[in-house]
Design a protein around this motif. Sequence first.
Motif, short mmCIF file in Angstrom:
data_model
loop_
_atom_site.label_atom_id
_atom_site.label_comp_id
_atom_site.label_asym_id
_atom_site.label_seq_id
_atom_site.Cartn_x
_atom_site.Cartn_y
_atom_site.Cartn_z
N GLN A 1 7.01 -1.99 -8.73
CA GLN A 1 5.97 -2.74 -9.44
C GLN A 1 6.06 -4.23 -9.11
O GLN A 1 5.04 -4.91 -8.99
N LYS A 2 7.26 -4.73 -8.91
CA LYS A 2 7.45 -6.13 -8.51
C LYS A 2 6.76 -6.39 -7.17
O LYS A 2 6.13 -7.43 -6.98
N VAL A 3 6.88 -5.44 -6.26
CA VAL A 3 6.19 -5.57 -4.96
C VAL A 3 4.68 -5.60 -5.17
O VAL A 3 3.98 -6.43 -4.60
N LEU A 4 4.18 -4.71 -6.01
CA LEU A 4 2.73 -4.65 -6.25
C LEU A 4 2.21 -5.90 -6.95
O LEU A 4 1.09 -6.33 -6.69
N ASP A 5 3.02 -6.48 -7.81
CA ASP A 5 2.60 -7.66 -8.56
C ASP A 5 2.71 -8.95 -7.76
O ASP A 5 2.11 -9.96 -8.11
N GLY A 6 3.49 -8.93 -6.69
CA GLY A 6 3.72 -10.13 -5.89
C GLY A 6 2.81 -10.19 -4.69
O GLY A 6 1.86 -9.42 -4.55
N ARG B 1 0.84 -1.21 0.00
CA ARG B 1 0.00 0.00 0.00
C ARG B 1 0.86 1.25 0.00
O ARG B 1 0.55 2.25 -0.66
N GLN B 2 1.94 1.22 0.76
CA GLN B 2 2.85 2.36 0.81
C GLN B 2 3.60 2.51 -0.52
O GLN B 2 3.83 3.63 -0.97
N VAL B 3 3.94 1.38 -1.14
CA VAL B 3 4.64 1.42 -2.43
C VAL B 3 3.76 2.09 -3.48
O VAL B 3 4.24 2.85 -4.31
N SER B 4 2.46 1.84 -3.44
CA SER B 4 1.54 2.50 -4.38
C SER B 4 1.67 4.01 -4.30
O SER B 4 1.74 4.71 -5.31
N SER B 5 1.71 4.53 -3.09
CA SER B 5 1.87 5.98 -2.90
C SER B 5 3.26 6.43 -3.33
O SER B 5 3.41 7.47 -3.98
N LEU B 6 4.25 5.67 -2.97
CA LEU B 6 5.64 5.99 -3.29
C LEU B 6 5.84 6.12 -4.80
O LEU B 6 6.49 7.06 -5.28
N LEU B 7 5.29 5.19 -5.57
CA LEU B 7 5.48 5.22 -7.02
C LEU B 7 4.87 6.47 -7.66
O LEU B 7 5.35 6.92 -8.70
#
Length: 97
Positions: free
Chosen positions: A82-87, A52-58
């Motif tokens: 994106q790898k984090v979001l896809d996994g 969830r944090q990575v979504s904001s970070l990107l």
Amino acid sequence: MINLQVRSESGAIQARAEHGVVWGPELARLDHSVFPMLGHLLPYADTAFNSRQVSSLLGEVPRLPPGVVTDEFASELLELGQKVLDGQHLYLWFVGD
């Protein structure tokens, strides 16, 4: 130098960036209200982001002012994020010196 890694819940490294980012005044002075995720990085500590944090970070990466990070680092940050979001059960780690 801050490096990037994707880690599983157990801490196993799943992927890592080839390029790091040097901590400098441009990164240290990011406005936390404009860059709330990147603004929390520390030069000598590790920082982990969940999906969830990575979504904001990107969303912050394309808005970075020129010279804050290299193009290579920005590209790898987007790719590993994106790898984090896809996994599943993956985290993006900024590993400080």
